[in-house]
Design a protein around this motif. Structure first.
Motif, PDB file in Angstrom:
ATOM      1  N   TYR A 480       0.839  -1.214   0.000  1.00  0.00           N
ATOM      2  CA  TYR A 480       0.000   0.000   0.000  1.00  0.00           C
ATOM      3  C   TYR A 480       0.870   1.260   0.000  1.00  0.00           C
ATOM      4  CZ  TYR A 480      -4.680  -1.954   0.477  1.00  0.00           C
ATOM      5  OH  TYR A 480      -5.884  -2.575   0.229  1.00  0.00           O
ATOM      6  N   MET A 481       2.109   1.125   0.471  1.00  0.00           N
ATOM      7  CA  MET A 481       3.007   2.285   0.490  1.00  0.00           C
ATOM      8  C   MET A 481       3.285   2.778  -0.926  1.00  0.00           C
ATOM      9  SD  MET A 481       5.755   1.489   3.481  1.00  0.00           S
ATOM     10  CE  MET A 481       5.630  -0.222   3.885  1.00  0.00           C
ATOM     11  N   LEU A 482       3.209   1.874  -1.887  1.00  0.00           N
ATOM     12  CA  LEU A 482       3.487   2.286  -3.272  1.00  0.00           C
ATOM     13  C   LEU A 482       2.391   3.192  -3.811  1.00  0.00           C
ATOM     14  CD1 LEU A 482       4.969  -1.053  -4.625  1.00  0.00           C
ATOM     15  CD2 LEU A 482       6.179   1.044  -4.034  1.00  0.00           C
ATOM     16  N   TYR A 483       1.159   3.057  -3.283  1.00  0.00           N
ATOM     17  CA  TYR A 483       0.106   4.014  -3.659  1.00  0.00           C
ATOM     18  C   TYR A 483       0.499   5.410  -3.171  1.00  0.00           C
ATOM     19  CZ  TYR A 483      -2.984   0.065  -4.732  1.00  0.00           C
ATOM     20  OH  TYR A 483      -3.540  -1.062  -5.276  1.00  0.00           O
ATOM     21  N   ASP A 484       1.018   5.459  -1.929  1.00  0.00           N
ATOM     22  CA  ASP A 484       1.438   6.751  -1.381  1.00  0.00           C
ATOM     23  C   ASP A 484       2.583   7.339  -2.200  1.00  0.00           C
ATOM     24  OD1 ASP A 484      -0.428   6.256   0.517  1.00  0.00           O
ATOM     25  OD2 ASP A 484       0.962   5.668   2.091  1.00  0.00           O
ATOM     26  N   LEU A 485       3.511   6.477  -2.629  1.00  0.00           N
ATOM     27  CA  LEU A 485       4.626   6.938  -3.461  1.00  0.00           C
ATOM     28  C   LEU A 485       4.104   7.528  -4.766  1.00  0.00           C
ATOM     29  CD1 LEU A 485       7.677   7.084  -3.882  1.00  0.00           C
ATOM     30  CD2 LEU A 485       7.621   4.746  -4.773  1.00  0.00           C
ATOM     31  N   ARG A 486       3.113   6.864  -5.295  1.00  0.00           N
ATOM     32  CA  ARG A 486       2.500   7.346  -6.550  1.00  0.00           C
ATOM     33  C   ARG A 486       1.857   8.714  -6.345  1.00  0.00           C
ATOM     34  NH1 ARG A 486      -1.611   3.662 -10.174  1.00  0.00           N
ATOM     35  NH2 ARG A 486      -2.345   5.278 -11.579  1.00  0.00           N
ATOM     36  N   TYR A 487       1.154   8.872  -5.212  1.00  0.00           N
ATOM     37  CA  TYR A 487       0.530  10.179  -4.926  1.00  0.00           C
ATOM     38  C   TYR A 487       1.593  11.278  -4.864  1.00  0.00           C
ATOM     39  CZ  TYR A 487      -3.473   7.338  -3.336  1.00  0.00           C
ATOM     40  OH  TYR A 487      -4.508   6.458  -3.256  1.00  0.00           O
ATOM     41  N   LEU A 488       2.701  10.969  -4.174  1.00  0.00           N
ATOM     42  CA  LEU A 488       3.734  11.985  -3.974  1.00  0.00           C
ATOM     43  C   LEU A 488       4.388  12.396  -5.291  1.00  0.00           C
ATOM     44  CD1 LEU A 488       5.402  10.511  -0.773  1.00  0.00           C
ATOM     45  CD2 LEU A 488       4.382  12.791  -0.928  1.00  0.00           C
ATOM     46  N   LEU A 489       4.557  11.430  -6.193  1.00  0.00           N
ATOM     47  CA  LEU A 489       5.279  11.715  -7.433  1.00  0.00           C
ATOM     48  C   LEU A 489       4.362  12.188  -8.562  1.00  0.00           C
ATOM     49  CD1 LEU A 489       7.721   8.649  -7.493  1.00  0.00           C
ATOM     50  CD2 LEU A 489       8.264  10.997  -6.860  1.00  0.00           C
ATOM     51  N   SER A 490       3.030  12.165  -8.317  1.00  0.00           N
ATOM     52  CA  SER A 490       2.105  12.419  -9.439  1.00  0.00           C
ATOM     53  C   SER A 490       2.180  13.844  -9.980  1.00  0.00           C
ATOM     54  CB  SER A 490       0.676  12.056  -9.050  1.00  0.00           C
ATOM     55  OG  SER A 490       0.308  12.756  -7.897  1.00  0.00           O
ATOM     56  N   ALA A 491       2.635  14.813  -9.165  1.00  0.00           N
ATOM     57  CA  ALA A 491       2.755  16.190  -9.682  1.00  0.00           C
ATOM     58  C   ALA A 491       4.211  16.438 -10.048  1.00  0.00           C
ATOM     59  CB  ALA A 491       2.291  17.187  -8.626  1.00  0.00           C
ATOM     60  N   LEU A 554       6.827   7.649 -13.137  1.00  0.00           N
ATOM     61  CA  LEU A 554       6.770   9.030 -12.622  1.00  0.00           C
ATOM     62  C   LEU A 554       8.161   9.506 -12.216  1.00  0.00           C
ATOM     63  CD1 LEU A 554       3.514   8.818 -10.483  1.00  0.00           C
ATOM     64  CD2 LEU A 554       3.816  10.174 -12.535  1.00  0.00           C
ATOM     65  N   ALA A 555       8.924   8.639 -11.540  1.00  0.00           N
ATOM     66  CA  ALA A 555      10.283   9.018 -11.115  1.00  0.00           C
ATOM     67  C   ALA A 555      11.135   9.367 -12.339  1.00  0.00           C
ATOM     68  CB  ALA A 555      10.907   7.878 -10.324  1.00  0.00           C
ATOM     69  N   ILE A 556      10.972   8.607 -13.408  1.00  0.00           N
ATOM     70  CA  ILE A 556      11.720   8.877 -14.652  1.00  0.00           C
ATOM     71  C   ILE A 556      11.324  10.237 -15.221  1.00  0.00           C
ATOM     72  CG2 ILE A 556      11.932   8.117 -17.059  1.00  0.00           C
ATOM     73  CD1 ILE A 556      11.681   5.191 -15.792  1.00  0.00           C
ATOM     74  N   GLU A 557      10.001  10.516 -15.172  1.00  0.00           N
ATOM     75  CA  GLU A 557       9.550  11.834 -15.662  1.00  0.00           C
ATOM     76  C   GLU A 557      10.155  12.958 -14.825  1.00  0.00           C
ATOM     77  OE1 GLU A 557       5.456  12.661 -16.869  1.00  0.00           O
ATOM     78  OE2 GLU A 557       5.064  10.502 -16.813  1.00  0.00           O
TER      79      GLU A 557
END
Length: 1773
Positions: A480-491, A554-557
């Protein structure tokens, strides 16, 4: 303090003084506040005394039955807080404060479970940005492309959050908050201080109380312990996710000795609240219960259920603490200032305690569900509406993130119930996310927490390794932490700061550590010899990848937006690859040589060593490499002068993976089982391929651009182990070791190699490789998939990866640009998109996202298209986008020596017919590569590219020329070969005009084969024509020689034609007169003899009365579809209906239907017996869900598998069984008088076991056999036959009797002649089959067990016939079809057989006593019409008519079977009297406003009808007789239509043409066919009729109705029942049920279902609404269906958007809903969430299904075709 609370508010005070006490309390607080000494302790002192008094559970109570004094609590405990804060009347003060404060600009509504949410596809920053119903309705987004969904609970509305929306962040309600000017005024200082003190007291009290289980904490500093001397303790059960509902219900029922209902309610409470108090008792008793429950629930190796024993006062304080939190949540809505105070209090730590928020974060997992939810709601409403508060909360949340997630992983509750779910509210705010990354190092904290969980799963090599074990569940929670990672990197940041760079790279280093753990995990080695014994665990690795993939993208972007970050990230990855090599760094390479080029290759045998498909680190490098050119960087640039692997070493692991895939396709890994196949499926699947397949191809393209082309190809060939294959002498050497299997593998590997090279060269739709955009990538996917076949929108969207569809609107725009939408036809199927013609040129048959199956389908589809257009039948390669500068060398692969050598080798082996390593796909792929090369040379994008010049050395085009002329070995690809040569000619022409003459000649030679083909076809056609001409002349000669024979046959044909014409004339001549179905003017009855084929034995058989019996499979069901008042229990109760006739409410009644398939009765019996044996032999556990139930005599038709439960015997036409009587012209008046004479002379005869004393006077006649039996004098089996009605040992019953011999003198002879004395003779088997049907109609209609001689047997079959005719008429009326010509074969077979069965039913009994009694009963009801009996408002006219028609002939015979009605004068007069009663009923029920006022009121026509109105008492001045009669004619139509259907099949008189045409069923036409009077003058022209009408209208019930008393009546004409009207927009339905609460628990219903028959909303599939029905637990829908539809139900499950069909508790099915999106698709489960609109055609189909009584059949068919392994428990829905 000093005891003031003890003195003034001791528990001994009267409750009536509560308001006075409250005032004193507030006064005391104010005094202390004034002195400056008020603290939390003052509040707690009050609560310590009063909370246990009000909320403490009493002995022997539980949470199901406690009852607290909430009014007292409100006065003393809650209102006091309001009054103290406001220092006055709270309502007034708070209203003034809210006017001071600006209107809220943020909504922040906290969603409950199942509440509808809306997101805007156009404006939302991401998919988590949602609106509540109110905000959505008032926002601009409702006009945009939006998505519907339902909340899982815990989220909040984002209206007013400017960072959540690209535009229109405010709805009309919340925009007021920013349009008002900022108010200067803030709260008064004293009010702020009072609020702070109260908030502090409330928060700390609730925090301490809810997170404790210890009594000492409850003393709240008080010295008195006497409350705790009371031995009242509670046993509390807590929720967990291990035990099932059933386990806990059974445990509680056993331990608590309570009933099932109570234990179910306990469990429902536990599930809803998270805990339940199951017992209040002494400590000892509670502890014993605890041990018992733990003992039972720990069986089968389970963890025991969590049970605690706590003091009753602790529970009281916890109940109050929950109420305080609810109070606080509501109070915070009064303004921003209060929320500011709340935030200050919540963030302020106390001595020895952290701040409240930190405490909640740390203790959340120890709380139960409702306590957690209450804290979460409070934090959302108190901290998230203002940015500063939200930021403060986010910082604390981040700091404690590791602890929160560790607690969540250990916990077993759903994520929505964990405080960790707050991350979606905090991490999705772009500015907040960037702040947390830059200043709070959130990425590092998050990834470090995740890696600490991953480390436990690592093997000795440091790679992740998963096992199949329960512990994997905890790892799933960690993800579930990966969902949080996704939220953080989405912008993605637009501006970088040094802090952001530093912290991002710090976090990225942790991500690279995780990728290093994954690099090479789940490696597989090829199995040789024996098959793999155990399938390896592969799912966990892919689960991790799927959740991580989007974060990697997202990290690559992020890296791609800043040069410094990109360089550092790229170097970090290179460093990681050096530290973790997949090769031996010091091992020398093996030199390989081909086509005069050589290179040192890394040695690794893929077919014998481990290979992994998981290479995220290498792929990360590939993705970063694409951004280098943007910043003018290069792999060998100065920035990357560090220790790094060579390009060959970088591509090595990916190349191994590609070789393994090729070997799997070549069949070399068959022994590795399904795990490997599944792995490769997901590797290629749309869910994973962005960060797997796509990155691998990119990396190989990077390798090809960095490594010299010949060397690159040698590396690839070496890895594929194909260097030997490419040698010239391969064919000769392979003959020495001719292993068929290895040759096949080699051929397949060559094909796979060529496929890989095509992909490396041609797949350029990737930003960075060529100058393309995301839209171009989407466009490519759409074009390629629409080239396979037209696709619906949902399937088209599925083909596009998630990272591309994050811009939904862009996808839709691309689809609209490329394709044309074709709407679904006839309300079925899906709308599909078809590719526009101009885009087919972009088709690439070897597209790398195609599966093998898709590739072959696409190729076939495109070849077919080219063939249809008359073009070359091939799929040429498309033009390729221009490569970016750094990838320019990629194209050199096509012209390098090794590639040309490979091409030459394959072409030579194509020509060499002895070559064993040739295959057609090899040629196809080589031609595709040559096509690419020619197109690239034609484009002139690359000055160095000279394919034609380089290929001339290898004679490629000469070889292709030769191949074109060669035998048919390459026929399949001749089209492509020709296209390639033509393209070669075009390109060479442009390049060098001097060689044009040669080139012109070349194609001419290549076309010689075609010219030769055409010449041969022409010769064959000429030869065929010559043969046909010869045959024609031979035929003509034969006819001339045998002329006499041909003349004879001609004469015969003509005579036959003329005779058939005569026949038709005979039939049509009298047709000038209208056919009449009954009475003295009856037309000729047609007798036809039919022959049928038995579907079981295939023998043909004629339908006769004495031959073998034929039967139709049929189904009888109790039905209420036609009922007019389903909500009236009295009208729906069959026990209150007279079984003699169909009730006016039209049911419940048995409906009969058939599929029309014919069997011999003996064949059917054998078939059914076999099914019985087979089903009973089957183990019980496997019986359900069966589509039929043999215990209910059900079976499936052997031919069409239609559900059946009886048979309809086929009977010859009734005319052949009972000829018509001689014409009888007795007048209607004489007939009425004679009937009255009969009724005067009727006798009562008693049968059965007598209750009356026989010695006393008894006016009734007694049956001797019954008297003897009841006296016990003669209980002999033979005496059963002596009793006329066969009712020995049955309860006392009275039968009517009146043999015509009694009254022969009192009636005219014509009346006696109306009754036939003969009856049909039927064979015993046919009688048995008729009784089989009659028993089923009887048992289903009355819900009783079978009985051979019950007097209700015949009436129930009459009732079934009446109801079935009604249902067929209604269906025809609803579909607007002609009455007699458009019956379906099923309807025709059903009504024809049913009428004949009911006709001869009376002949199956030896006596007519029972039917005789029924006839007299019916006549008595109709003619004597006593007040005790029913009025004509209670019976259905058709039902009464049918019962009367089939029972009246029995009056002539008591001791012989009943004759069959023939449509004689008797039947005409029966119909006429019922018709008159029907007309009178219409007049009684008529409303004057129903009349057509436009009629001419002056005409004197039809004035007789006004006389009848005078008798009724409804006559008004000014009423027009014509208007009334016109209304009567209109209202009679349904009844007359039913009569026409009935008499047409009873008498077999042909139907008039008018009745077979649309709208031909007029009043006049139907009356003419039935020989009924058409004017009131003819109908009401006699004294007898008028006196009868007077009798009917003076019935007590009719008079009651006419006086205007409330009486439920059924109006005429009977309308067609319809399902309820549904709203056009589905969101209206969702919004409607969002406010629906369960009627039993007052909680929100999780699965609200709407009955489409009556519109009631039910709480389905939940324990709270389970009830018992026939000793079986059933859900709300089943129970409702039993009341509303006799067990049949049709429901709309609103939140799932699907239709539920139910029939009987154990059977049901789900069908697609009548709602479609803009793309013509349904959305079962609301998975896509597109706006849905009602489709009238689909709803109409559903309506017809219901109206046609076909739900049972639909469910049975659905169950038969269902592939679900787990059966649905339909009874619990």
């Amino acid at each position: 303090m000093d005891g003031i609370f003890d003195i003034e508010m001791s528990p001994d005070d009267e409750v009536s003084n509560s308001k006075e006490l409250a005032t004193k309390v507030v006064q005391k607080w104010k005094e202390n506040f004034g002195k400056g000494c008020l603290t939390s302790l003052h509040f707690e002192e009050l609560w310590r005394v009063w909370v246990p008094k009000i909320y403490s559970p009493s002995l022997n109570e539980s949470c199901l039955n406690w009852n607290f004094n909430e009014d007292l609590a409100q006065d003393v405990l809650l209102n006091t807080l309001d009054e103290f804060i406001c220092n006055g009347d709270p309502t007034t003060v708070l209203k003034q404060l809210s006017e001071l404060d600006k209107a809220p600009s943020v909504c922040g509504r906290v969603f409950k479970f199942g509440e509808p949410t809306y997101s805007c596809r156009e404006c939302g920053m991401d998919k988590t940005c949602v609106l509540c119903v109110e905000c959505f309705k008032n926002s601009e987004h409702r006009h945009h492309k939006y998505k519907m969904g339902t909340s899982c609970g815990g989220g909040c509305c984002d209206c007013g959050d400017v960072e959540a929306w690209k535009k229109d962040p405010f709805c009309k309600i919340h925009i007021a908050g920013i349009t008002e000017e900022e108010q200067k005024k803030s709260l008064p200082e004293d009010l702020r201080e009072r609020t702070r003190i109260v908030f502090e007291a409330v928060l700390w009290y609730a925090y301490r109380l809810l997170s404790t289980e210890q009594i000492s904490d409850i003393r709240l500093g008080g010295s008195s312990d006497n409350f705790f001397d009371i031995d009242t303790y509670c046993t509390i059960l807590y929720n967990d996710e291990i035990h099932t509902f059933e386990q806990v219900i059974n445990t509680l029922a056993r331990v608590l000795k309570c009933n099932q209902r109570s234990s179910t309610e306990f469990v429902t409470n536990i599930d809803r609240e998270g805990r339940a108090i199951v017992k209040c008792s002494s400590f000892q008793h509670c502890s014993d219960l605890k041990q018992e429950i733990e003992k039972y629930t720990s069986r089968h190796g389970n963890k025991p259920l969590k049970v605690l024993v706590n003091h009753a006062h602790v529970i009281a304080h916890q109940i109050y603490a929950m109420k305080l939190l609810t109070w606080l949540e509501k109070f915070l809505a009064h303004g921003e200032s209060f929320r500011k105070i709340f935030a200050d209090v919540a963030l302020k730590p106390q001595t020895m305690e952290p701040c409240i928020i930190k405490g909640i974060l740390q203790r959340d997992s120890t709380l139960w569900k409702s306590a957690r939810t209450q804290w979460h709601r409070l934090l959302i409403s108190g901290m998230l509406l203002e940015y500063d508060n939200k930021k403060a909360l986010a910082k604390i949340f981040t700091k404690n993130y590791g602890q929160v997630m560790k607690d969540f992983i250990k916990d077993d509750h759903d994520h929505t119930y964990s405080i960790s779910s707050l991350s979606v509210q905090l991490f999705t705010v772009p500015t907040l996310a960037h702040h947390l990354i830059a200043h709070d190092d959130v990425l590092y904290i998050l990834l470090n927490t995740l890696i600490s969980e991953c480390t436990r799963k690592c093997n000795k090599a440091g790679k992740l390794e998963f096992e199949r074990s329960p512990s994997s569940q905890t790892f799933k929670r960690a993800l579930y932490m990966l969902y949080d990672l996704r939220y953080l990197l989405s912008a993605i940041p637009e501006q970088w700061t040094d802090d952001l760079r530093r912290s991002f790279l710090h976090g990225l280093s942790m991500m690279l550590n995780l990728l290093t753990m994954m690099q090479g995990m789940d490696a597989v080695t090829r199995q040789i010899g024996q098959h793999m014994e155990y399938e390896p665990e592969w799912e966990s690795g892919f689960n991790l990848h799927i959740k991580l993939a989007y974060c990697i993208s997202l990290a690559i972007e992020w890296c791609g937006t800043d040069k410094i970050v990109l360089v550092k990230a790229y170097r970090s990855v290179l460093n990681k690859l050096v530290e973790n090599p997949c090769y031996e760094p010091n091992e020398a390479g093996e030199v390989r040589e081909l086509a005069d080029h050589s290179t040192a290759c890394l040695h690794y045998d893929v077919s014998s060593k481990p290979v992994s498909i998981h290479l995220p680190l290498t792929r990360f490098l590939a993705a970063l490499h694409l951004y280098l050119e943007k910043f003018n960087l290069h792999f060998d640039g100065i920035e990357f002068q560090v220790t790094k692997p060579t390009p060959v070493q970088i591509i090595e692991p990916v190349l191994r993976g590609q070789v393994m895939i090729a070997q799997v396709h070549a069949g070399m890994w068959r022994r590795n089982g399904y795990a490997l196949l599944n792995t490769l499926f997901f590797y290629h699947n749309v869910k994973c391929r962005t960060e797997m397949l796509d990155r691998d191809i990119t990396l190989l393209q990077i390798g090809a651009s960095l490594i010299e082309s010949n060397e690159f190809l040698i590396h690839v060939l070496n890895k594929f182990n194909l260097i030997n294959w490419a040698m010239q002498d391969f064919e000769i050497n392979s003959l020495k070791s001719p292993e068929e299997d290895s040759m096949r593998q080699t051929i397949n590997l060559v094909e796979e190699l060529l496929h890989l090279l095509i992909i490396i060269v041609g797949e350029r739709y990737m930003p960075g490789i060529s100058n393309v955009t995301v839209e171009d990538r989407i466009r490519k996917e759409v074009v390629q998939h629409l080239c396979i076949k037209p696709l619906p929108h949902s399937e088209l969207i599925k083909t596009i990866p998630d990272d591309l569809t994050s811009h939904d609107v862009a996808v839709d725009e691309v689809i609209q640009e490329l394709a044309v939408f074709k709407k679904p036809t006839h309300g079925t199927g899906k709308g599909v998109y078809e590719l526009k013609e101009q885009y087919f040129d972009q088709f690439n048959v070897f597209f790398y996202h195609y599966t093998r199956e898709e590739l072959s389908k696409a190729e076939e589809s495109q070849r077919k298209r080219h063939r249809a257009k008359g073009e070359l039948e091939c799929c040429p390669p498309p033009k390729l986008p221009k490569l970016n500068e750094s990838f320019g060398l990629l194209v050199n692969l096509l012209q390098c020596d090794v590639m040309l050598h490979v091409m030459q080798t394959i072409l030579e082996r194509c020509i060499n017919l002895r070559a064993r390593s040739f295959s057609e796909p090899q040629l196809h792929k080589v031609l595709h590569l040559i096509g690419y090369a020619l197109l690239e040379e034609e484009s002139k994008n690359y000055p160095f590219f000279k394919f034609i010049e380089n290929s001339s050395k290898f004679k490629l085009f000469s070889l292709m020329e030769e191949l074109l002329k060669s035998p048919s070995r390459v026929d399949a690809h001749k089209g492509l070969l020709r296209w390639t040569l033509n393209k070669y000619k075009q390109v060479a022409d442009k390049k060098d005009n001097d060689s044009s003459s040669l080139l012109h000649k070349e194609p001419s030679t290549s076309e010689k084969a075609d010219i030769e083909k055409e010449r041969r076809a022409k010769l064959a056609a000429e030869r065929r024509a010559k043969l046909m001409a010869q045959m024609q002349t031979m035929q003509n000669n034969f006819i001339k020689e045998n002329a006499s024979l041909f003349e004879e046959t001609d004469i015969e044909r003509k005579s036959r034609l003329s005779s058939s014409n005569m026949d038709t004339m005979d039939v049509t001549e009298p047709a000038e007169q209208q056919p009449v179905a009954l009475g003295p003017s009856q037309s000729q009855r047609i007798t036809t003899e039919k022959t049928f084929t038995c579907i079981l034995c295939q023998e043909e058989e004629k339908v006769t009365a004495d031959g073998p019996t034929l039967v139709l499979a049929a189904f009888v069901q109790q039905a209420t579809v036609l009922c007019q008042h389903k909500n009236n229990d009295a009208l729906m109760d069959i026990t209150k209906h007279d079984p003699l006739y169909l009730h006016a409410n039209l049911g419940p009644a048995p409906h009969t239907s058939t599929c029309g398939h014919v069997m011999h009765s003996d064949c059917w019996r054998k078939y059914f017996d076999n099914i019985m044996v087979r089903e009973h032999r089957r183990p019980y556990r496997l019986r359900h869900p069966a589509s039929f139930d043999v215990d209910k005599q059900e079976f499936l038709c052997p031919l069409c598998e239609c559900l059946s439960n009886t048979v309809l015997p086929l009977i010859p036409s009734l005319n052949s069984l009972q000829p018509s009587l001689s014409r009888n012209n007795i007048s209607f008046e004489d007939w009425l008088s004679s009937i009255n004479v009969i009724l005067c002379k009727k006798l009562k005869v008693c049968h059965g076991i007598f209750k009356c004393n026989l010695t006393e006077e008894c006016e009734n006649i007694h049956c001797n056999a019954c008297i003897n039996a009841s006296n016990g004098t003669n209980i002999d089996p033979d005496s059963v036959d002596d009793c006329e009605v066969n009712c020995i040992l049955q309860p006392h019953q009275i039968f009517y009797s009146c043999p015509l011999t009694f009254i022969s003198g009192g009636v005219p002879k014509e009346f006696m002649d109306l009754f036939p004395t003969n009856h049909p003779e039927l064979n015993i088997n046919l009688k048995d089959m008729i009784q089989v049907f009659a028993q089923v109609a009887y048992t289903r209609g009355l819900n009783v067990n079978p009985h051979p001689s019950d007097k209700r047997l015949a009436p129930m079959t009459w009732k079934s016939l009446a109801y079935t005719i009604h249902s067929i008429e209604v269906l025809l009326r609803d579909a607007n079809k002609p009455l007699l010509s458009h019956l379906s074969s099923r309807q025709r077979d059903c009504i024809e057989s049913l009428v004949r069965i009911v006709g001869v039913l009376g002949s199956t009994w030896t006596h007519s006593v029972v039917i005789n009694s029924h006839a007299l009963n019916l006549l008595s009801i109709l003619f004597e019409h006593v007040n005790e009996g029913p009025s004509f408002l209670q019976w259905d006219s058709l039902g009464f008519l049918i019962s009367l028609t089939f029972s009246l002939p029995s009056l002539s015979c008591k001791d012989i079977p009943t004759p069959v009605p023939t449509g004689s004068t008797l039947d005409l007069h029966t119909l006429r009297v019922i018709f008159i009663s029907h007309v009178v009923k219409i007049l009684v029920l008529m409303k004057v406003e129903d009349l057509d006022d436009s009629m001419d009121t002056d005409s004197n026509e039809n004035e007789e009808v006004l006389e009848i109105l005078k008798i009724i008492g409804k006559y008004n001045e000014g009423l027009s007789g014509s208007a009334v009669w016109e209304y009567v004619q209109y209202a009679c139509l349904p009844f007359l239509r039913c009569c026409v259907l009935f008499y047409h099949y009873l008498t077999d008189v042909a139907a008039p043409v008018a009745l077979t045409e649309l709208n031909g069923d007029t009043f006049e036409n139907m009356c003419a066919y039935l020989d009924l009077s058409q004017t009131p003058k003819d109908l009401f022209n006699s004294h007898e009729v008028l006196s009868l009408i007077t009798k009917w209208c003076t019935h007590e019930e009719v008079l009651t109705y006419l006086k205007g008393m409330p009486l439920q009546v059924i109006r005429e004409p009977l309308p067609v029942n319809h399902l309820i009207d549904l709203p056009g927009d589905y969101s209206e339905l969702i919004n409607t049920v969002s406010t629906f609460t369960c009627p039993n628990s007052d909680e929100d219903s999780r699965n609200p279902c709407m009955c489409l028959v009556c519109g009631e909303i039910l709480c389905s599939q939940s324990y709270c609404c389970q009830t018992e029905l026939n000793k079986m637990p059933v859900g709300a829908c089943n129970y409702h269906a039993s009341k509303c539809g006799a067990g049949v139900g049709i429901f709309l499950r609103v939140r799932e958007c699907e239709i539920l069909l139910l029939a009987a508790p154990h059977r049901g099915c789900f069908v697609s809903p009548p709602y479609l999106d803009d793309y013509g698709e349904t959305d079962q489960g609301l998975r896509r969430g597109n706006p849905l609109r009602l489709c009238p055609e689909r709803y109409r189909k559903l309506q017809t299904l219901w109206l046609g009584h076909s739900i049972h059949e639909e469910i049975a068919r659905s169950i038969e075709t269902s592939t679900h392994i787990v059966a649905t428990q339909w009874n619990l829905l």
